[in-house]
Design a protein around this motif. Structure first.
Motif, short mmCIF file in Angstrom:
data_model
loop_
_atom_site.label_atom_id
_atom_site.label_comp_id
_atom_site.label_asym_id
_atom_site.label_seq_id
_atom_site.Cartn_x
_atom_site.Cartn_y
_atom_site.Cartn_z
N LEU A 232 42.20 44.79 45.48
CA LEU A 232 41.78 45.23 44.15
C LEU A 232 42.77 44.80 43.08
O LEU A 232 42.38 44.41 41.97
N ARG A 233 44.05 44.87 43.39
CA ARG A 233 45.05 44.42 42.41
C ARG A 233 44.93 42.92 42.13
O ARG A 233 45.05 42.48 40.98
N ALA A 234 44.69 42.14 43.17
CA ALA A 234 44.51 40.71 42.97
C ALA A 234 43.26 40.41 42.15
O ALA A 234 43.26 39.53 41.28
N LEU A 235 42.20 41.17 42.40
CA LEU A 235 40.97 40.98 41.63
C LEU A 235 41.17 41.33 40.16
O LEU A 235 40.72 40.61 39.26
N LEU A 236 41.85 42.44 39.90
CA LEU A 236 42.12 42.83 38.51
C LEU A 236 43.02 41.81 37.82
O LEU A 236 42.85 41.53 36.62
N ARG A 237 43.96 41.24 38.55
CA ARG A 237 44.84 40.23 37.96
C ARG A 237 44.04 38.98 37.57
O ARG A 237 44.26 38.39 36.51
N LYS A 238 43.10 38.59 38.41
CA LYS A 238 42.28 37.43 38.07
C LYS A 238 41.39 37.70 36.87
O LYS A 238 41.20 36.83 36.02
N VAL A 239 40.85 38.92 36.78
CA VAL A 239 40.01 39.26 35.63
C VAL A 239 40.83 39.23 34.34
O VAL A 239 40.37 38.73 33.30
N ARG A 240 42.03 39.74 34.37
CA ARG A 240 42.88 39.73 33.18
C ARG A 240 43.27 38.31 32.79
O ARG A 240 43.34 37.97 31.60
N GLU A 241 43.54 37.46 33.77
CA GLU A 241 43.89 36.08 33.44
C GLU A 241 42.72 35.33 32.82
O GLU A 241 42.91 34.45 31.99
N ARG A 242 41.51 35.66 33.23
CA ARG A 242 40.35 35.01 32.62
C ARG A 242 40.11 35.49 31.19
O ARG A 242 39.66 34.72 30.34
N GLN A 243 40.40 36.75 30.93
CA GLN A 243 40.16 37.29 29.59
C GLN A 243 41.21 36.81 28.60
O GLN A 243 40.89 36.57 27.43
#
Length: 343
Positions: A232-243
């Motif tokens: 979940l932390r890795a997924l949230l990090r990817k979402v933030r990098e895309r935004q």
């Protein structure tokens, strides 16, 4: 400087909280709870003394014996209802996640509720026991019907929801206090359902056992929850990098380099004929290109007529007369003057 003379290190907040393990005491509790669970199911299926006791309590009708407690207990039973309790505990554990910088509290709550719904829901639908208000035969276990009350969902949910707070406690004192509060809520909700006549006593006993089994099984699921937190932390990090848009790195001049030193103007920096021509060519290329038009001939050009463009006026003198002196303008013509004087 000696190796012993070191600066004192500041001890910060631990990055990983202590997770409960399956100790010998927990294994003993797990075995005892499984025994109670199995004995309750067997006692109901064989229509033993436990079913007779269920009928005695149901025919006693506690809500008619003590009607003064009915209003209070009707609201108190909400402490075991899945929706309101889950929302309240989720809000508290969400704040704990923010404070502890970890997603473990919410993962433990979600895992326990998922495990509870699967185990309790499957047993409810499998046995299909009818409740006291829908019983048809006195002394019967009322199994294999269209009911869904065995085990008690309110009781099991109260054990798990409030027991998770004790499971996640970080100090022994907080764990003891939370365990006592969870036990009071679980016991009170179970007895309230018996008082209201919505569950048999055996339903409540099996609900207590089902909830305790879920709490005792949580240490075995800790590794899975830890892996889920990493994902979940890795997924949230990817979402933030895309935004967040990525900006190109800016290289700052380093002291002592050619970029950091001030540049002195020289004679070579003056623009020459070649550099001016190149700059003009770049400017010409930057301007928009228009299509070439044929140059008109001289005969085709529009000629503006000469003279004054002002319209004629009756009181306005011509331009030639306006330039004459005043005496010349008033002198009569020569022929007319001689005839008049001569005659």
């Amino acid at each position: 400087m000696r190796t012993d003379d070191k600066l004192p290190q500041v001890v910060g907040r631990p990055t990983d909280l202590v997770r409960p393990r399956m100790t010998r005491t927990r294994r003993w509790l797990l075995g005892s709870t499984l025994a109670v669970y199995a004995a309750t199911v067997i006692g109901v299926l064989t229509t033993s003394w436990l079913v007779q006791f269920d009928w005695q309590v149901m025919l006693f009708r506690p809500y008619k014996q003590w009607p003064q407690f009915h209003t209070f207990l009707d609201y108190f039973v909400v402490m075991g209802q899945r929706g309101p309790t889950a929302v309240a505990v989720t809000a508290w554990l969400g704040w704990c996640c923010h404070k502890q910088r970890t997603m473990r509290p919410l993962l433990v709550l979600g895992t326990s509720l998922l495990l509870l719904n699967i185990t309790v829901g499957a047993v409810k639908l499998g046995f299909g026991r009818l409740g006291p208000h829908y019983a048809t035969t006195v002394g019967s276990s009322e199994m294999w019907g269209n009911g869904d009350i065995f085990p008690s969902g309110h009781t099991a949910n109260a054990v798990v929801t409030w027991g998770v707070l004790a499971y996640l406690a970080t100090t022994p004192r907080a764990r003891r206090v939370a365990s006592v509060i969870a036990a009071v809520f679980a016991f009170g909700v179970g007895m309230t359902t018996v008082y209201l006549g919505t569950h048999w006593v055996s339903d409540v006993v099996l609900g207590w056992a089902a909830g305790v089994l879920v709490l005792l099984a949580l240490p075995w699921l800790e590794p899975s929850m830890a892996r889920a937190e990493v994902l979940l932390r890795a997924l949230l990090r990817k979402v933030r990098e895309r935004q967040v848009p990525k900006l190109p790195p800016v290289s700052l001049p380093v002291a002592g380099s050619a970029l950091a030193a001030p540049r002195v103007a020289r004679d070579d920096d003056l623009p020459t004929r070649e550099t001016v021509g190149v700059a003009a060519a770049h400017v010409a290329e930057a301007r928009p290109h228009h299509p070439l038009r044929p140059h008109p001939l001289r005969a085709e050009r529009v000629v503006t007529p000469g003279g004054s463009r002002r319209p004629p006026h009756a009181d306005r003198l011509p331009h030639t007369e306006r330039l004459l002196p005043h005496t010349d303008r008033l002198r009569p013509p020569a022929g007319r003057g001689r005839t008049a004087t001569g005659g």
